[in-house]
Design a protein around this motif. Structure first.
Motif, mmCIF file in Angstrom:
data_model
loop_
_atom_site.group_PDB
_atom_site.id
_atom_site.type_symbol
_atom_site.label_atom_id
_atom_site.label_comp_id
_atom_site.label_asym_id
_atom_site.label_seq_id
_atom_site.Cartn_x
_atom_site.Cartn_y
_atom_site.Cartn_z
ATOM 1 N N ASN A 296 -47.814 -69.750 30.987
ATOM 2 C CA ASN A 296 -47.110 -69.582 32.258
ATOM 3 C C ASN A 296 -45.708 -69.068 31.970
ATOM 4 O O ASN A 296 -45.307 -68.901 30.811
ATOM 5 C CB ASN A 296 -47.085 -70.893 33.039
ATOM 6 N N GLY A 297 -44.942 -68.809 33.017
ATOM 7 C CA GLY A 297 -43.629 -68.209 32.850
ATOM 8 C C GLY A 297 -42.676 -69.035 32.013
ATOM 9 O O GLY A 297 -41.789 -68.486 31.338
ATOM 10 N N PHE A 298 -42.818 -70.351 32.039
ATOM 11 C CA PHE A 298 -41.984 -71.216 31.211
ATOM 12 C C PHE A 298 -42.136 -70.861 29.734
ATOM 13 O O PHE A 298 -41.165 -70.849 28.974
ATOM 14 C CB PHE A 298 -42.364 -72.675 31.479
ATOM 15 N N ASP A 299 -43.359 -70.535 29.310
ATOM 16 C CA ASP A 299 -43.583 -70.163 27.913
ATOM 17 C C ASP A 299 -42.750 -68.947 27.530
ATOM 18 O O ASP A 299 -42.177 -68.890 26.435
ATOM 19 C CB ASP A 299 -45.070 -69.856 27.673
ATOM 20 N N TRP A 300 -42.684 -67.962 28.413
ATOM 21 C CA TRP A 300 -41.922 -66.750 28.107
ATOM 22 C C TRP A 300 -40.446 -67.065 27.879
ATOM 23 O O TRP A 300 -39.826 -66.533 26.953
ATOM 24 C CB TRP A 300 -42.078 -65.749 29.246
ATOM 25 N N VAL A 301 -39.893 -67.913 28.729
ATOM 26 C CA VAL A 301 -38.470 -68.264 28.583
ATOM 27 C C VAL A 301 -38.263 -69.120 27.335
ATOM 28 O O VAL A 301 -37.331 -68.902 26.552
ATOM 29 C CB VAL A 301 -37.970 -68.996 29.841
ATOM 30 N N LEU A 302 -39.138 -70.096 27.144
ATOM 31 C CA LEU A 302 -39.018 -71.001 26.002
ATOM 32 C C LEU A 302 -39.077 -70.234 24.685
ATOM 33 O O LEU A 302 -38.283 -70.486 23.760
ATOM 34 C CB LEU A 302 -40.137 -72.040 26.071
ATOM 35 N N GLN A 303 -39.996 -69.291 24.558
ATOM 36 C CA GLN A 303 -40.129 -68.512 23.323
ATOM 37 C C GLN A 303 -38.857 -67.736 23.024
ATOM 38 O O GLN A 303 -38.397 -67.680 21.868
ATOM 39 C CB GLN A 303 -41.326 -67.576 23.440
ATOM 40 N N ARG A 304 -38.266 -67.125 24.030
ATOM 41 C CA ARG A 304 -37.040 -66.352 23.803
ATOM 42 C C ARG A 304 -35.891 -67.250 23.347
ATOM 43 O O ARG A 304 -35.123 -66.893 22.445
ATOM 44 C CB ARG A 304 -36.656 -65.591 25.079
ATOM 45 N N LEU A 305 -35.776 -68.405 23.967
ATOM 46 C CA LEU A 305 -34.684 -69.306 23.595
ATOM 47 C C LEU A 305 -34.873 -69.827 22.170
ATOM 48 O O LEU A 305 -33.907 -69.930 21.407
ATOM 49 C CB LEU A 305 -34.612 -70.463 24.586
ATOM 50 N N PHE A 306 -36.093 -70.160 21.788
ATOM 51 C CA PHE A 306 -36.342 -70.620 20.419
ATOM 52 C C PHE A 306 -36.094 -69.506 19.411
ATOM 53 O O PHE A 306 -35.753 -69.766 18.255
ATOM 54 C CB PHE A 306 -37.776 -71.138 20.286
ATOM 55 N N ALA A 307 -36.278 -68.254 19.838
ATOM 56 C CA ALA A 307 -36.033 -67.120 18.946
ATOM 57 C C ALA A 307 -34.560 -66.735 18.902
ATOM 58 O O ALA A 307 -34.191 -65.761 18.230
ATOM 59 C CB ALA A 307 -36.871 -65.926 19.395
ATOM 60 N N GLY A 308 -33.719 -67.481 19.611
ATOM 61 C CA GLY A 308 -32.290 -67.202 19.585
ATOM 62 C C GLY A 308 -31.867 -66.063 20.481
ATOM 63 O O GLY A 308 -30.758 -65.531 20.335
ATOM 64 N N LEU A 309 -32.727 -65.674 21.418
ATOM 65 C CA LEU A 309 -32.405 -64.569 22.323
ATOM 66 C C LEU A 309 -31.815 -65.129 23.609
ATOM 67 O O LEU A 309 -32.341 -66.089 24.170
ATOM 68 C CB LEU A 309 -33.665 -63.761 22.647
#
Length: 557
Positions: A296-309
């Motif tokens: 879901n959309g939360f995954d997209w945001v979470l992945q970017r934040l964990f990647a330092g973006l």
């Protein structure tokens, strides 16, 4: 490059375009013809072959592919050796891939001999996973085109792999009375699995009342424990940036960056941060669908934040293309009518078990002396029989029918059907008594119950099946209600989590009063006719009902 039929006298050093099978050997496509190969071709009686000969300045395919692959390399990305004009780029670690799409387009538009295919931008990747493939189409590339391509690729990284960081994540669960413990535990389990998959660690979970002050205090406690990211899983979905979750972020000293996103599921996410400028900690209020492990959309945001973006409002607002992540029953024009590609291989989803409950205990006071439930249609089938047949055909199991007034006659009209009868001894106290009698008799297995009224025969099984298809408590669709032109109707499908509240209802009312209270868990399914709005309490209303124009005695269906 010169291509075409080539006399053997001129073929030495040329590249064979098509495999040739000889008596003793096979000369494969791409073979550079030497004296021995040409002699073998002559011995086979051939005078020419289809071949390619490099022109002045042409660069052979493998050399060209290797040079371009070197220009594409960046940290944590490796390459394969060049073969048949192809080089693959692979990940060396787990992370998030970003792609400069404009640069890829410029490269592919440069010369038809050069092609680059990549994974989608912001793809989550694992070690050794292929990120891109570079392919030289013909046997050689014009040297001038290759030179321009190399300069282009060295201007700016085309592929960047952002490794996930081992962040410590704080999770606040807010609670309301009546929420099942299994729901709370499930939210922790699913969130923890998401965090671990991104190399993170979940701190001890804070469970507090669904109130702004209590939630803000929990956020502060997590920050003191070293939380590098804050998550709030609300007992009730966020419907406004001033709601409990966002307000708690602000009260804890933070700010709201953006509320909502053009991704479904995931619409009701709220993104903010807590802390002084330059050292902010990301803070999010999760959408209801985050309780499900599905993308879901939360995954997209979470992945970017964990990647330092960084994730800003403009980033979220730019996620609409590709943001429709799954088939949604309530879309006006479902894609079920469109050509379907074969779905990817995956474990089949276990169908959700939903029971059917037909309320057929009423006294029909407004239609006396007739019992409206036993009035027959043009085919001689009683109204309640028509309703029950539609419920059975929808696929719900088991089907329970609550009786009361004229119990024996109602049971006779339904004889022989795969149903269970439940008698409401206190049916005269009103609709709530019938509802509670039926709910009390439900077996423990069903995840939900479809509550149908015995005097609504115009709701066909296809409408009920659409309600079943939309039901998904894990993704926030725990109450499913049909609408016609925006007006809410019946039957209503309820998740099992609402049974305690439904059992507490009193008087001559049903459970629809709970719909407004739990609007965040409601999904409406728009239907094509008004049958979901039409019940029949009077003789006049019955006269206008299709197939029931004349009230008369019934026969068994």
């Amino acid at each position: 490059m010169i291509f075409g039929p080539t006399p053997l006298d001129e073929a030495e050093g040329a590249i064979l375009a098509h495999s040739v099978r000889l008596k003793e050997r096979v000369l494969k496509k791409g073979t550079v013809l030497d004296a021995e190969a040409i002699a073998a071709l002559r011995a086979a009686g051939l005078g020419e072959v289809i071949a390619a000969r490099l022109g002045q300045g042409d660069v052979p395919e493998d050399e060209a592919a290797g040079r371009l692959a070197d220009a594409l390399l960046s940290p944590l990305i490796a390459r394969s050796r060049a073969a048949t004009g192809r080089v693959n780029l692979v990940a060396e670690t787990t992370g998030l891939l970003t792609v400069d799409a404009a640069l890829v387009d410029r490269l592919n538009a440069l010369d038809e001999s050069i092609t680059l295919a990549t994974l989608p931008n912001f793809s989550m990747v694992q070690p050794k996973e292929m990120l891109a493939t570079l392919k030289i189409i013909p046997f050689a590339v014009p040297g001038a085109a290759l030179g321009v391509a190399e300069v282009l690729l060295r201007q700016h990284p085309v592929l960047t792999l952002h490794p996930f960081r081992p962040l410590k994540v704080g999770l606040v669960l807010t609670e309301l009375p009546g929420v099942k413990e299994s729901v709370m535990e499930g939210a922790v389990e699913v969130t923890g699995a998401r965090i671990e998959a991104l190399m993170g660690r979940l701190l001890p979970v804070e469970r507090v009342r669904h109130e702004t002050a209590a939630t803000a205090d929990a956020l502060r406690r997590l920050l003191r424990q070293g939380a590098e990211m804050l998550l709030i899983a609300g007992a009730s979905a966020t419907v406004d940036r001033r709601d409990v979750g966002p307000a708690a972020i602000v009260k804890a000293g933070g700010r709201i960056e953006h509320f909502g996103m053009p991704v479904d599921p995931g619409n009701l996410i709220c993104l903010g941060s807590v802390g002084p400028a330059g050292s902010e900690v990301p803070a999010m209020v999760l959408p209801g669908c985050a309780r499900s492990p599905k993308l879901n959309g939360f995954d997209w945001v979470l992945q970017r934040l964990f990647a330092g973006l960084p994730v800003r409002a403009r980033d979220i607002m730019g996620m609409g293309v590709g943001g429709l992540l799954k088939e949604i029953e309530t879309r006006p024009l479902p894609r079920a009518k469109a050509p379907q590609a074969p779905p990817p291989a995956q474990a089949p989803r276990r169908p959700r078990q939903v029971a059917g409950l037909v309320l057929a205990a009423g006294r029909s006071r407004r239609m006396a002396p007739l019992n409206k439930l036993l009035v027959a249609d043009a085919q001689g089938v009683a109204m309640v029989t028509r309703v029950v047949d539609n419920v059975i055909a929808s696929g719900v199991r088991p089907v329970l029918v609550v009786t009361g007034h004229e119990r024996e006659r109602v049971e006779e009209a339904l004889a022989g059907r795969p149903i269970l009868f439940v008698h409401a001894e206190d049916y005269a106290e009103g609709l709530s008594a019938s509802l509670k009698a039926g709910l009390a008799a439900l077996p423990p297995e069903p995840e939900g119950v479809l509550v149908a009224l015995g005097d609504m025969p115009l709701v066909d099984s296809a409408v009920m099946a659409r309600l079943l298809a939309a039901f998904d408590p894990e993704e926030g669709r725990a109450i499913v209600q049909p609408t016609f032109r925006g007006k809410q109707g019946n039957p209503v499908l309820w998740g099992r989590e609402f049974l305690p509240e439904m059992m507490a209802i009193t008087g001559d009312v049903g459970a629809r009063q709970l719909v407004g209270k739990h609007a965040d868990r409601l999904i409406e399914v728009e239907v094509a006719d008004d049958g979901v709005l039409r019940d029949f309490d009077t003789v006049d209303s019955l006269k206008a009902a299709p197939g029931f124009g004349k009230a008369g005695p019934s026969r068994k269906g």
